[in-house]
Design a protein around this motif. Structure first.
Motif, PDB file in Angstrom:
ATOM      1  N   GLU A  43       0.839  -1.206   0.000  1.00 28.07           N
ATOM      2  CA  GLU A  43       0.000   0.000   0.000  1.00 28.07           C
ATOM      3  C   GLU A  43       0.871   1.252   0.000  1.00 28.07           C
ATOM      4  O   GLU A  43       0.532   2.244  -0.621  1.00 28.07           O
ATOM      5  CB  GLU A  43      -0.922   0.007   1.225  1.00 28.07           C
ATOM      6  N   LEU A  44       2.003   1.174   0.687  1.00 28.62           N
ATOM      7  CA  LEU A  44       2.920   2.321   0.722  1.00 28.62           C
ATOM      8  C   LEU A  44       3.466   2.610  -0.677  1.00 28.62           C
ATOM      9  O   LEU A  44       3.461   3.752  -1.138  1.00 28.62           O
ATOM     10  CB  LEU A  44       4.070   2.046   1.703  1.00 28.62           C
ATOM     11  N   ALA A  61       2.974   5.902  -3.045  1.00 24.20           N
ATOM     12  CA  ALA A  61       4.112   6.643  -3.591  1.00 24.20           C
ATOM     13  C   ALA A  61       4.007   6.735  -5.109  1.00 24.20           C
ATOM     14  O   ALA A  61       4.214   7.800  -5.691  1.00 24.20           O
ATOM     15  CB  ALA A  61       5.412   5.968  -3.167  1.00 24.20           C
ATOM     16  N   GLU A  62       3.644   5.626  -5.730  1.00 19.26           N
ATOM     17  CA  GLU A  62       3.592   5.617  -7.201  1.00 19.26           C
ATOM     18  C   GLU A  62       2.428   6.436  -7.736  1.00 19.26           C
ATOM     19  O   GLU A  62       2.539   7.103  -8.756  1.00 19.26           O
ATOM     20  CB  GLU A  62       3.535   4.169  -7.703  1.00 19.26           C
ATOM     21  N   ALA A 105      -1.332   1.471  10.170  1.00 21.11           N
ATOM     22  CA  ALA A 105      -0.737   2.022   8.946  1.00 21.11           C
ATOM     23  C   ALA A 105      -1.438   1.487   7.700  1.00 21.11           C
ATOM     24  O   ALA A 105      -1.694   2.228   6.756  1.00 21.11           O
ATOM     25  CB  ALA A 105       0.753   1.695   8.907  1.00 21.11           C
ATOM     26  N   LYS A 106      -1.777   0.203   7.738  1.00 21.47           N
ATOM     27  CA  LYS A 106      -2.383  -0.396   6.542  1.00 21.47           C
ATOM     28  C   LYS A 106      -3.775   0.190   6.293  1.00 21.47           C
ATOM     29  O   LYS A 106      -4.105   0.549   5.163  1.00 21.47           O
ATOM     30  CB  LYS A 106      -2.466  -1.908   6.702  1.00 21.47           C
ATOM     31  N   LYS A 159      -7.136   3.683   2.953  1.00 21.29           N
ATOM     32  CA  LYS A 159      -8.077   4.801   2.829  1.00 21.29           C
ATOM     33  C   LYS A 159      -7.454   5.968   2.071  1.00 21.29           C
ATOM     34  O   LYS A 159      -8.108   6.597   1.240  1.00 21.29           O
ATOM     35  CB  LYS A 159      -8.514   5.269   4.217  1.00 21.29           C
ATOM     36  N   LEU A 160      -6.203   6.225   2.358  1.00 21.43           N
ATOM     37  CA  LEU A 160      -5.530   7.348   1.715  1.00 21.43           C
ATOM     38  C   LEU A 160      -5.409   7.098   0.210  1.00 21.43           C
ATOM     39  O   LEU A 160      -5.627   8.000  -0.610  1.00 21.43           O
ATOM     40  CB  LEU A 160      -4.147   7.545   2.344  1.00 21.43           C
ATOM     41  N   ASN A 161      -5.082   5.858  -0.146  1.00 22.11           N
ATOM     42  CA  ASN A 161      -4.963   5.526  -1.565  1.00 22.11           C
ATOM     43  C   ASN A 161      -6.272   5.739  -2.313  1.00 22.11           C
ATOM     44  O   ASN A 161      -6.284   6.059  -3.494  1.00 22.11           O
ATOM     45  CB  ASN A 161      -4.489   4.086  -1.741  1.00 22.11           C
ATOM     46  N   GLU A 162      -7.384   5.556  -1.602  1.00 26.67           N
ATOM     47  CA  GLU A 162      -8.683   5.775  -2.231  1.00 26.67           C
ATOM     48  C   GLU A 162      -8.968   7.255  -2.423  1.00 26.67           C
ATOM     49  O   GLU A 162      -9.509   7.657  -3.434  1.00 26.67           O
ATOM     50  CB  GLU A 162      -9.781   5.169  -1.357  1.00 26.67           C
ATOM     51  N   SER A 163      -8.618   8.054  -1.409  1.00 27.51           N
ATOM     52  CA  SER A 163      -9.067   9.444  -1.470  1.00 27.51           C
ATOM     53  C   SER A 163      -8.044  10.398  -2.090  1.00 27.51           C
ATOM     54  O   SER A 163      -8.408  11.495  -2.482  1.00 27.51           O
ATOM     55  CB  SER A 163      -9.476   9.935  -0.080  1.00 27.51           C
ATOM     56  N   VAL A 164      -6.806   9.974  -2.193  1.00 24.85           N
ATOM     57  CA  VAL A 164      -5.800  10.901  -2.718  1.00 24.85           C
ATOM     58  C   VAL A 164      -5.903  10.954  -4.244  1.00 24.85           C
ATOM     59  O   VAL A 164      -6.227   9.954  -4.892  1.00 24.85           O
ATOM     60  CB  VAL A 164      -4.387  10.480  -2.257  1.00 24.85           C
TER      61      VAL A 164
END
Lengths: 578, 164
Positions: free
Chosen positions: A221-222, A226-227, A320-321, A326-331
């Protein structure tokens, strides 16, 4: 069932398959039950410290809870360093110690120490069992506490009479009732949204991640985050391997012996996103001058970490996961910009390097670099503490999480060999190497015999510079080369005011590591020439069973880059100017 | 700026809990001004009242660290809350003689304190009240010659807030 039977039954129910330990008077009842079960393997170490480090190494490599059993008194105090090591790096272990009979507690009985008092500040939680009735719940709670939330060591102190006391109607609890313990695992979506917005408006964002990524298995997920956002990543020592060393967005480790790009990026970013990292002083330097130019977002499962060392503008409590999912969804995706160009230029310009002459002394960095040639991505690397540890962080090609096993927080010399042994015991399908120095290896060298007799095939690299190198380096750079108490070749004939190797130095070095290895049933090799490094590494890795490879390396080699203590992240000494 | 904070900690009534709390504060470098621990109406719940002289930033750290203890159920810093009744208790021994006794009794009357032991050369008196009242009482008795006193430290309870 008696207390000892309940304990072993509880351990089996908690899926414990291995125990590292050392017996003694008050734990004989427990060992007697251990003797009668075939569900748990027992590894007898040669010292209690080795047993706890082994349980720790097992936990780090497998992600499971490591278990250790020791006796009261000296057994318990010998376990202390191991427990503190696990605490500082948030490693889930359960240490069971025997205690004198309940009625003798407080009387200074034979082999009595106040284990609960001694471990109070160095474990996540501890228990003194006061009645056999409490035991089932305590075992259950101990494992739950050790592995959940921010993991950590838990100790259970069991008086010998309780191990032998009978309990009718024994039932292992199915439910845990700890009203005061509810780790917040779900990150608050509102805070995640705030962070996503901050990323959107940031021109120079940076991800700074630590051991929390490894613990919560959030490495994929990290990398995804980043990508998606083209944000460069720096990882702490504990986080190495969560991003592959060759990922184009990876800048290396920041801090005292971190890379120049990582430290420059920290000094120049405008948004620092910390995930599962705790702003250790070896990363930040003086706190008041750390990232004063940037907004700080801090994701951590432990609320007490947030704003402890560095104030967080966007605090996010949670796993963290979960937070990263969640961050990957909203960013929203972010295009590369001039910040990325700048970072890439740093990466291009400031590469870690060393100059190994073909003829002459072996450089320690060279040995580590050559390990990359015999390593596959599944290789587990344990280290001790000191210069070799930093060189391993810098020059080893970290590719996957849970492959680097190192004492980051406490910096425990003597950790490497027993931790590697525990890791190897828990992962028989993987090769385990420990990289050590001639100082560190001697702190738990007794475990060579444990490896040999139990056929644990740990590959041991000893980088011998005949100094306690990291302290010597500080003396060299900041203390006028007053090599006080750091030379392992110093004899009574030497001048007490020595400033380094000279014509009067003896050629004698004790111990002879190859002989020590052989005396313990471990294959030993010694390497003096750079041209032989590859050959011996290959031979060592191909030889069955434990192997010790000693490399006689340049005595006064220093670790660079270096941010001296008390300096800011961009005040870096880049290389040796002697 | 350092100021006094009263922190009420609700914990599971486990062996050694007071040592855990005070040990944690000592480990993190905080000084405790006063600490009271006592059982509550629930046998498995124990309450501890602490007074710590620290900055807001440090108090936030203290409460977080206290919350982190496995046996901690709730931590409240009541210093800036007005829905709490806070009290302290003091027993005080003061010099007294024929000349000063009536003056002393005047003060005792005003403060609604209670004499516990009246002797020829001294007087023992108890007082319950807000910490500021206790401080003032001590201040006014000083000229008479205080021999010794014991203070309980602060303890508190939330007010009933059912009616708006």
């Amino acid at each position: 069932m008696n207390g000892a039977e309940i304990l072993i039954d509880g351990l089996i129910r908690e899926k414990v398959d291995t125990i590292f330990g050392y017996p003694g008077g008050v734990v004989i009842p427990i060992f007697d039950i251990l003797y009668k079960t075939d569900k748990i393997k027992f590894l007898l170490t040669r010292h209690e410290q080795g047993a706890v480090h082994a349980a720790d190494g097992y936990a780090r490599a497998t992600g499971k809870v490591g278990v250790s059993i020791v006796t009261s008194g000296p057994g318990a105090t010998n376990a202390i360093t191991g427990i503190a090591t696990a605490k500082l790096d948030s490693i889930p272990i359960v240490v069971i110690s025997g205690q004198v009979p309940s009625g003798n507690i407080g009387t200074d009985a034979f082999q009595e120490t106040d284990m609960v008092g001694l471990t109070r500040t160095i474990c996540k939680h501890n228990f003194l069992v006061q009645s056999v009735k409490e035991l089932p719940n305590i075992i259950n709670e101990a494992f739950h506490i050790a592995r959940s939330g921010r993991p950590g060591p838990v100790t259970i102190d069991i008086p010998v009479d309780i191990s032998m006391a009978n309990l009718k109607d024994y039932k292992y609890p199915e439910k845990i009732t700890l009203p005061g313990y509810k780790p917040v695992e779900k990150a608050n979506p509102k805070q995640i949204k705030k962070l996503a917005n901050a990323i959107k408006s940031s021109k120079k964002p940076l991800l700074y991640t630590g051991g929390g990524i490894v613990i919560s298995q959030a490495h994929d997920e990290l990398v995804k985050l980043a990508e998606k956002t083209n944000i460069p990543i720096v990882t702490t020592l504990m986080g190495l391997g969560s991003v592959s060393f060759d990922h184009p967005l990876f800048l290396g480790m920041p801090g005292m012996h971190g890379t120049i790009p990582a430290n420059y990026a920290i000094s120049e970013c405008d948004l620092l996103i910390a995930i599962g990292a705790r702003f250790d002083d070896r990363i930040t330097g003086p706190r008041h001058s750390f990232v004063t130019q940037a907004k700080v977002a801090h994701i951590d499962i432990d609320p007490a970490e947030i704003s402890k060392n560095i104030n967080a503008d966007i605090p996010i409590v949670g796993d963290a996961k979960d937070a990263l999912l969640k961050l990957n969804e909203s960013v929203i995706p972010r295009e590369k910009n001039s910040w990325n160009d700048k970072v890439e230029k740093w990466l291009e310009k400031y590469k870690l390097h060393y100059n190994q002459p073909t003829d002459g002394e072996i450089l320690p960095q060279y040995v580590i670099d050559r390990i990359n040639e015999v390593a596959d991505e599944e290789l587990i690397v344990a280290t001790d503490v000191g210069q070799h540890q930093m060189w391993t962080a810098q020059f080893y090609h970290h590719q996957k999480p849970r492959k680097l096993i190192t004492s980051g927080g406490l910096g425990t010399m003597g950790f490497g060999l027993p931790a590697a042994m525990g890791a190897a015991y828990g992962s028989p399908d993987k090769t385990v190497v420990t990289i050590s120095g001639d100082g560190s290896i001697q702190m738990n060298i007794q475990e060579l015999a444990t490896c040999a007799i139990n056929r644990i095939p740990v590959k041991i690299i000893v980088l011998n510079n005949s100094f306690l190198g990291m302290v010597r380096q500080w003396q060299d750079m900041f203390w006028d080369k007053n090599y006080s108490g750091t030379c392992l070749k110093q004899t009574p004939d030497c001048s007490p005011q020595c400033s380094g190797p000279n014509e009067n130095c003896t050629e004698i070095y004790y111990p002879d590591f190859v002989k020590v290895a052989e005396a313990n049933g471990v294959t030993g090799f010694r390497v003096n020439k750079p041209s032989e490094v590859d050959k011996v590494l290959k031979k060592g890795f191909e030889t069955n069973g434990p192997v010790l490879m000693e490399f006689i390396v340049k005595e006064e080699e220093n670790v660079f880059p270096m941010v001296p203590a008390g300096k800011k992240n961009n005040e870096i000494i880049m290389e040796d100017i002697r | 700026m350092k100021e006094k904070h009263t922190i009420i900690i609700t914990v599971a009534n486990k062996v050694g809990i007071l040592a855990r709390i005070t040990g944690l504060l000592a480990q993190r470098g905080y000084n405790i001004e006063s600490a009271i621990g006592a059982p509550t109406e629930l046998s498995d719940i124990y309450k501890i009242s602490l007074v710590i002289n620290e900055t807001d930033h440090h108090i936030e750290q203290v409460t977080k660290q206290l919350n982190k203890l496995i046996d901690t159920i709730k931590v409240v810093d009541i210093s800036h809350k007005n829905n709490y009744i806070v009290r302290e208790y003091i027993i005080l021994k003061v010099k007294s003689n024929l000349k000063t006794r009536s003056g002393l009794f005047e003060l005792i009357e005003i403060f609604k304190a209670k004499p516990l032991d009246v002797a020829q050369a001294h007087l023992i008196v108890e007082l319950t009240g807000h910490v500021r009242k206790i401080d003032r009482f001590i201040e006014l008795l000083k000229p008479f010659g205080i021999e010794e006193y014991v203070r309980s430290g602060e303890f508190a309870m939330t007010e009933y807030n059912g009616i708006k």
